[in-house]
Design an enzyme around this catalytic site. Sequence first.
Site, short mmCIF file in Angstrom:
data_model
loop_
_atom_site.label_atom_id
_atom_site.label_comp_id
_atom_site.label_asym_id
_atom_site.label_seq_id
_atom_site.Cartn_x
_atom_site.Cartn_y
_atom_site.Cartn_z
N ARG A 106 0.83 -1.22 0.00
CA ARG A 106 0.00 0.00 0.00
C ARG A 106 0.86 1.26 0.00
O ARG A 106 0.54 2.25 0.65
CB ARG A 106 -0.97 0.01 1.19
CG ARG A 106 -1.89 -1.20 1.24
CD ARG A 106 -2.80 -1.30 0.02
NE ARG A 106 -3.67 -2.46 0.09
CZ ARG A 106 -3.40 -3.64 -0.51
NH1 ARG A 106 -2.28 -3.78 -1.21
NH2 ARG A 106 -4.23 -4.65 -0.41
N GLU A 153 -6.38 2.15 5.46
CA GLU A 153 -6.16 2.29 4.02
C GLU A 153 -6.93 3.50 3.51
O GLU A 153 -6.52 4.17 2.57
CB GLU A 153 -6.65 1.04 3.27
CG GLU A 153 -5.74 -0.15 3.38
CD GLU A 153 -6.08 -1.23 2.36
OE1 GLU A 153 -6.70 -0.90 1.33
OE2 GLU A 153 -5.72 -2.39 2.58
N SER A 173 -11.58 -2.60 1.98
CA SER A 173 -10.86 -2.90 3.22
C SER A 173 -10.48 -1.59 3.90
O SER A 173 -9.76 -0.78 3.34
CB SER A 173 -9.60 -3.72 2.94
OG SER A 173 -9.93 -4.97 2.40
#
Length: 302
Positions: free
Chosen positions: A175, A295, A225
Amino acid sequence: MSEIFWKQLQQITGSGRCFRQEDMGRHTTFRVGGPAEYYVCPERSQIGEIISLCHAHKIPWIVVGNGSNLLVGDKGIPGMVIELGKESSQVIVDGNEIKAEAGALLSVVARKAADHELTGMEFASGIPGSVGGAVVMNAGAYGGEMKQIIKQATVLTAEGEERVLLLEELDLGYRHSCIPENHMIVLDTVLALEKGNAAAIEEMMAKLRSQRSEKQPLEYPSAGSTFKRPEGYFAGKLIQDAGLRGYRVGDAQVSEKHCGFVINRGGATAAQIRQLICDVQDKVEQQFGVRLETEVRFVGEF
């Protein structure tokens, strides 16, 4: 001053591509958020000029794609939101490579790859984001990630210059990429895929669609998510073990289907979603000593 800025913006893009007080709930997958002071949907060639205009008038700006990883505050976003969407979504197949502009949806690019019997992008077929955002955060799912298929990306630097970054220069990790810290904007990317078997590609995409439908709360607005995977753990399992399955703040809820997802049951506010996320972080940390990182990116005023 604002009227001068507005007129100059319209001269760059045309009046049909720029808006004032645009409801951000229409542009995020959480379906919440207050208005953007200015909202523009430019062609690729107009992006640099728009940013220069913002600098000249001291107007803050951010870039968004499909809005699938954003939580926009209820009071909205002061300044400019630049959407890289359908006006910057060209997809071109050249042999085993696909060149996709930042606004192209991952699902569309994956479909195009499958149609040309190219394998390697099946994992991304159900991710509800755009190519630009996927490069910025090295999006991934089901064991695949963008790092595995990116050859290079064209970016607009903070100085307004176009530059091509090769895979190794993008510094892709979990990420993570070098794009945000260098204040760059992804304009397009070239994906290097492999020739595959059409039936096998379709079978894999169908399998992943089925898994998503079974395991994820796709019937509710969410940002996918919510939390990054902490090293050595799974976020959803930690949240479940903390007794937070179904935990609610107003109409914001930890999904009962998958605890790694925070959902909007229909009437949630951004403040409620943010409070729920903070509550989850605090309670998981209290019980397990692990601080979950999001996230989801928080933007605007809450």
